[in-house]
Design a protein around this motif. Structure first.
Motif, PDB file in Angstrom:
ATOM      1  N   LEU A 173       0.827  -1.224   0.000  1.00  0.00           N
ATOM      2  CA  LEU A 173       0.000   0.000   0.000  1.00  0.00           C
ATOM      3  C   LEU A 173       0.854   1.264   0.000  1.00  0.00           C
ATOM      4  O   LEU A 173       0.375   2.349   0.330  1.00  0.00           O
ATOM      5  N   ILE A 174       2.107   1.116  -0.386  1.00  0.00           N
ATOM      6  CA  ILE A 174       3.064   2.224  -0.246  1.00  0.00           C
ATOM      7  C   ILE A 174       2.648   3.465  -1.035  1.00  0.00           C
ATOM      8  O   ILE A 174       2.953   4.588  -0.648  1.00  0.00           O
ATOM      9  N   PHE A 175       1.902   3.271  -2.131  1.00  0.00           N
ATOM     10  CA  PHE A 175       1.480   4.433  -2.925  1.00  0.00           C
ATOM     11  C   PHE A 175       0.083   4.923  -2.532  1.00  0.00           C
ATOM     12  O   PHE A 175      -0.458   5.817  -3.161  1.00  0.00           O
ATOM     13  N   GLU A 176      -0.500   4.288  -1.498  1.00  0.00           N
ATOM     14  CA  GLU A 176      -1.851   4.686  -1.065  1.00  0.00           C
ATOM     15  C   GLU A 176      -1.757   5.571   0.178  1.00  0.00           C
ATOM     16  O   GLU A 176      -0.719   5.623   0.839  1.00  0.00           O
ATOM     17  N   ASN A 177      -2.891   6.163   0.504  1.00  0.00           N
ATOM     18  CA  ASN A 177      -2.917   7.050   1.667  1.00  0.00           C
ATOM     19  C   ASN A 177      -3.308   6.284   2.933  1.00  0.00           C
ATOM     20  O   ASN A 177      -4.180   6.706   3.683  1.00  0.00           O
ATOM     21  N   ILE A 178      -2.685   5.120   3.132  1.00  0.00           N
ATOM     22  CA  ILE A 178      -3.014   4.293   4.312  1.00  0.00           C
ATOM     23  C   ILE A 178      -1.721   4.043   5.092  1.00  0.00           C
ATOM     24  O   ILE A 178      -0.788   3.421   4.561  1.00  0.00           O
ATOM     25  N   HIS A 179      -1.686   4.514   6.321  1.00  0.00           N
ATOM     26  CA  HIS A 179      -0.508   4.263   7.149  1.00  0.00           C
ATOM     27  C   HIS A 179      -0.664   2.897   7.831  1.00  0.00           C
ATOM     28  O   HIS A 179      -1.600   2.685   8.608  1.00  0.00           O
ATOM     29  N   VAL A 180       0.236   1.980   7.540  1.00  0.00           N
ATOM     30  CA  VAL A 180       0.148   0.625   8.117  1.00  0.00           C
ATOM     31  C   VAL A 180       1.156   0.509   9.264  1.00  0.00           C
ATOM     32  O   VAL A 180       2.341   0.822   9.089  1.00  0.00           O
ATOM     33  N   MET A 181       0.671   0.066  10.411  1.00  0.00           N
ATOM     34  CA  MET A 181       1.565  -0.058  11.569  1.00  0.00           C
ATOM     35  C   MET A 181       1.237  -1.314  12.387  1.00  0.00           C
ATOM     36  O   MET A 181       0.138  -1.870  12.288  1.00  0.00           O
ATOM     37  N   THR A 182       2.206  -1.733  13.165  1.00  0.00           N
ATOM     38  CA  THR A 182       2.052  -2.943  13.973  1.00  0.00           C
ATOM     39  C   THR A 182       2.427  -2.630  15.420  1.00  0.00           C
ATOM     40  O   THR A 182       3.419  -1.935  15.666  1.00  0.00           O
ATOM     41  N   VAL A 183       1.630  -3.173  16.338  1.00  0.00           N
ATOM     42  CA  VAL A 183       1.916  -2.983  17.766  1.00  0.00           C
ATOM     43  C   VAL A 183       2.331  -4.323  18.366  1.00  0.00           C
ATOM     44  O   VAL A 183       1.717  -5.361  18.078  1.00  0.00           O
ATOM     45  N   TYR A 184       3.378  -4.281  19.170  1.00  0.00           N
ATOM     46  CA  TYR A 184       3.927  -5.498  19.787  1.00  0.00           C
ATOM     47  C   TYR A 184       3.875  -5.358  21.309  1.00  0.00           C
ATOM     48  O   TYR A 184       4.881  -5.032  21.948  1.00  0.00           O
ATOM     49  N   SER A 203       0.027  -2.038  31.835  1.00  0.00           N
ATOM     50  CA  SER A 203      -1.418  -1.810  31.857  1.00  0.00           C
ATOM     51  C   SER A 203      -1.905  -1.655  30.417  1.00  0.00           C
ATOM     52  O   SER A 203      -1.144  -1.245  29.526  1.00  0.00           O
ATOM     53  N   ALA A 204      -3.199  -1.982  30.197  1.00  0.00           N
ATOM     54  CA  ALA A 204      -3.781  -1.804  28.866  1.00  0.00           C
ATOM     55  C   ALA A 204      -3.741  -0.325  28.477  1.00  0.00           C
ATOM     56  O   ALA A 204      -3.572   0.019  27.299  1.00  0.00           O
ATOM     57  N   GLU A 205      -3.856   0.553  29.476  1.00  0.00           N
ATOM     58  CA  GLU A 205      -3.841   2.004  29.201  1.00  0.00           C
ATOM     59  C   GLU A 205      -2.494   2.415  28.626  1.00  0.00           C
ATOM     60  O   GLU A 205      -2.424   3.224  27.698  1.00  0.00           O
ATOM     61  N   LEU A 206      -1.400   1.862  29.183  1.00  0.00           N
ATOM     62  CA  LEU A 206      -0.063   2.212  28.656  1.00  0.00           C
ATOM     63  C   LEU A 206       0.081   1.756  27.203  1.00  0.00           C
ATOM     64  O   LEU A 206       0.561   2.502  26.340  1.00  0.00           O
ATOM     65  N   VAL A 207      -0.359   0.515  26.939  1.00  0.00           N
ATOM     66  CA  VAL A 207      -0.249  -0.020  25.569  1.00  0.00           C
ATOM     67  C   VAL A 207      -1.051   0.864  24.606  1.00  0.00           C
ATOM     68  O   VAL A 207      -0.582   1.215  23.521  1.00  0.00           O
ATOM     69  N   ALA A 208      -2.253   1.261  25.048  1.00  0.00           N
ATOM     70  CA  ALA A 208      -3.103   2.094  24.183  1.00  0.00           C
ATOM     71  C   ALA A 208      -2.468   3.456  23.946  1.00  0.00           C
ATOM     72  O   ALA A 208      -2.446   3.960  22.813  1.00  0.00           O
ATOM     73  N   LYS A 209      -1.930   4.040  25.008  1.00  0.00           N
ATOM     74  CA  LYS A 209      -1.320   5.383  24.890  1.00  0.00           C
ATOM     75  C   LYS A 209      -0.148   5.338  23.897  1.00  0.00           C
ATOM     76  O   LYS A 209      -0.045   6.160  22.996  1.00  0.00           O
ATOM     77  N   LYS A 210       0.724   4.340  24.070  1.00  0.00           N
ATOM     78  CA  LYS A 210       1.898   4.221  23.176  1.00  0.00           C
ATOM     79  C   LYS A 210       1.456   3.952  21.741  1.00  0.00           C
ATOM     80  O   LYS A 210       2.056   4.443  20.784  1.00  0.00           O
ATOM     81  N   SER A 211       0.404   3.144  21.587  1.00  0.00           N
ATOM     82  CA  SER A 211      -0.071   2.803  20.231  1.00  0.00           C
ATOM     83  C   SER A 211      -0.593   4.049  19.525  1.00  0.00           C
ATOM     84  O   SER A 211      -0.297   4.279  18.347  1.00  0.00           O
ATOM     85  N   ILE A 212      -1.380   4.855  20.246  1.00  0.00           N
ATOM     86  CA  ILE A 212      -1.973   6.035  19.611  1.00  0.00           C
ATOM     87  C   ILE A 212      -0.900   7.110  19.394  1.00  0.00           C
ATOM     88  O   ILE A 212      -0.909   7.800  18.361  1.00  0.00           O
ATOM     89  N   ASP A 221       6.244   0.737  13.731  1.00  0.00           N
ATOM     90  CA  ASP A 221       6.223  -0.271  14.789  1.00  0.00           C
ATOM     91  C   ASP A 221       6.123   0.399  16.153  1.00  0.00           C
ATOM     92  O   ASP A 221       6.806   1.396  16.395  1.00  0.00           O
ATOM     93  N   VAL A 222       5.301  -0.157  17.028  1.00  0.00           N
ATOM     94  CA  VAL A 222       5.291   0.252  18.437  1.00  0.00           C
ATOM     95  C   VAL A 222       5.638  -1.006  19.229  1.00  0.00           C
ATOM     96  O   VAL A 222       4.867  -1.972  19.238  1.00  0.00           O
ATOM     97  N   ILE A 223       6.820  -0.993  19.834  1.00  0.00           N
ATOM     98  CA  ILE A 223       7.302  -2.183  20.551  1.00  0.00           C
ATOM     99  C   ILE A 223       7.326  -1.873  22.046  1.00  0.00           C
ATOM    100  O   ILE A 223       8.062  -0.992  22.489  1.00  0.00           O
ATOM    101  N   LEU A 224       6.481  -2.576  22.802  1.00  0.00           N
ATOM    102  CA  LEU A 224       6.449  -2.390  24.252  1.00  0.00           C
ATOM    103  C   LEU A 224       7.555  -3.251  24.882  1.00  0.00           C
ATOM    104  O   LEU A 224       8.083  -4.151  24.235  1.00  0.00           O
ATOM    105  N   GLY A 225       7.875  -2.975  26.147  1.00  0.00           N
ATOM    106  CA  GLY A 225       8.850  -3.814  26.849  1.00  0.00           C
ATOM    107  C   GLY A 225      10.194  -3.144  27.039  1.00  0.00           C
ATOM    108  O   GLY A 225      11.140  -3.781  27.541  1.00  0.00           O
ATOM    109  N   GLY A 226      10.319  -1.886  26.635  1.00  0.00           N
ATOM    110  CA  GLY A 226      11.506  -1.092  26.936  1.00  0.00           C
ATOM    111  C   GLY A 226      12.761  -1.505  26.183  1.00  0.00           C
ATOM    112  O   GLY A 226      12.720  -2.273  25.225  1.00  0.00           O
TER     113      GLY A 226
END
Ligand SMILES: NC(=O)c1ccc[n+]([C@@H]2O[C@H](COP(=O)([O-])OP(=O)(O)OC[C@H]3O[C@@H](n4cnc5c(N)ncnc54)[C@H](OP(=O)(O)O)[C@@H]3O)[C@@H](O)[C@H]2O)c1
Length: 264
Positions: A173-184, A203-212, A221-226
Motif C-alpha cells: 500500500l506504499i502508494f496509497e494514503n493508508i498508514h500501516v503499523m504494527t503494535v507489539y 497496563s492496557a492504558e499504557l499499551v493504548a497510549k503508546k499505540s496512539i 512499529d510500536v514495541i512495548l517492553g523497553g
C-alpha cells in the motif's frame, strides 16, 4: 506530518475488553467520536455505550474467524459509513502449553481468529479504507511475534504471521494514503492473562497510549517492553543461539507460567 484524528471513523475488533477498550478510550481522548466495534459477546459490547456515553457506537456481535461474519461486519459498516479511516485489528485469543497438549480445536481457532480473520477483515475493509482521505491500519501482534518462546508455539506463529502480513501490506500500500503499523505489546494486564502466572505486567492504558502516540507520529512499529526488549530482538535476529540458552535456563519457569494459560 502528524496524523489528524478528529472526525475519524474507526473500525476496531475486540474493542469490548482489554487493550481494545483502552484504545477506544485513548482515541476518544484524542477527539474520535465514531466507532464500529466487533466482539463475539453482545453484553460486553453494550457496556461500551455506558462507559463512553460521549461516543457513537455501531456494535457488531461477530466472530472474526467466520467468513460470513466478516462479510456481515463490512456490510453493516458500509450501510452507515461511506468510508473507514482507521481499522484496528486487535481481537485475539491464546492457548499455550507444549504442542502435544494444545487441543486441535485450540490450534485451529487461534490461527483462524488471530491471523485468518485479521487478513480477511483487512481485505474486505480495504475498499472503504481507500476512500478515506488519510487512513490507518493498525495490527496488534505481540512481543512473541518477534521472539518465540517455548510453550507459545501456535500463538507465536499467529503473531509472527501478523507481523509479516503487516510488513507486506505496508509495502503493497506504499502508494496509497493508508498508514500501516504494527503494535507489539508485552504481557499486559487484561482478561487474556488471568490464567497465566505472569507478574509485573503493563497496563492496557499504557499499551493504548503508546499505540496512539505511534499512530499520531505515523510510526511503523510500536514495541512495548523497553530497552531490554529491543536488545533481545537484536540478539534473537543476530545471535539466536543465545536466546536458546536463555530458553534452556528458564525452561521450567516458562512451562509453569503457561501450563493453564488459556483465553479462547
Ligand atoms: N494481554 C497481553 O498480555 C497481550 C500481549 C501481547 C499481545 N496481545 C494481543 O492484544 C490483543 C488484545 O488482547 P487483550 O489482552 O486485550 O485480550 P482480551 O482482554 O481477552 O480481549 C480480547 C477482545 O477480543 C474479542 N475477541 C476475541 N475473540 C474474538 C473473535 N473471534 N471475534 C471477535 N472478537 C473477538 C473479545 O471479545 P469476545 O470474547 O466477546 O469476543 C475481547 O473484546 C490480542 O490480539 C492479543 O493477542 C495481548
Amino acid at each position: 506530518m502528524l496524523m489528524n484524528l478528529s472526525h475519524k471513523k474507526v473500525l476496531i475488533t475486540g474493542g469490548s475488553a482489554g487493550i481494545g477498550k483502552a484504545l477506544i478510550h485513548e482515541l476518544i481522548l484524542q477527539g474520535v467520536k465514531e466507532f464500529a466495534v466487533v466482539g463475539r459477546r453482545q453484553d460486553k459490547l453494550e457496556k461500551l455505550k455506558v462507559d463512553f456515553p460521549q461516543a457513537e457506537f455501531i456494535l457488531i456481535a461477530a466472530d472474526v474467524s467466520q467468513l460470513e461474519d466478516v462479510e456481515r461486519i463490512i456490510k453493516t459498516v458500509s450501510t452507515r459509513w461511506d468510508h473507514i479511516d482507521l481499522l484496528i485489528n486487535n481481537a485475539g485469543v491464546i492457548s499455550t502449553g507444549s504442542l502435544q497438549t494444545i487441543s486441535d480445536a485450540d490450534i485451529i481457532n487461534q490461527i483462524n481468529i488471530n491471523l485468518t480473520g485479521l487478513i480477511l477483515l483487512t481485505k474486505k475493509a480495504l475498499p472503504l479504507l481507500l476512500k478515506s482521505e488519510e487512513a490507518g491500519l493498525m495490527n496488534i501482534s505481540s512481543g512473541l511475534g518477534y521472539i518465540a518462546k517455548p510453550f507459545y508455539s501456535v500463538y507465536a506463529a499467529t503473531k509472527a504471521g501478523v507481523k509479516h502480513f503487516s510488513e507486506a501490506m505496508r509495502r503493497e500500500l506504499i502508494f496509497e494514503n493508508i498508514h500501516v503499523m504494527t503494535v507489539y505489546p508485552t504481557a499486559t494486564d487484561t482478561d487474556m492473562m488471568i490464567t497465566s502466572k505472569i507478574e509485573n505486567m503493563d497496563s492496557a492504558e499504557l499499551v493504548a497510549k503508546k499505540s496512539i502516540e505511534g499512530l499520531l507520529s505515523k510510526n511503523i512499529d510500536v514495541i512495548l517492553g523497553g530497552e531490554q526488549r529491543l536488545k533481545d530482538i537484536d540478539t534473537n535476529i543476530n545471535r539466536p543461539l543465545e536466546m536458546d540458552e536463555i530458553a534452556k535456563e528458564r525452561y521450567e519457569s516458562y512451562r509453569d507460567k503457561t501450563e493453564f494459560h488459556r483465553a479462547m
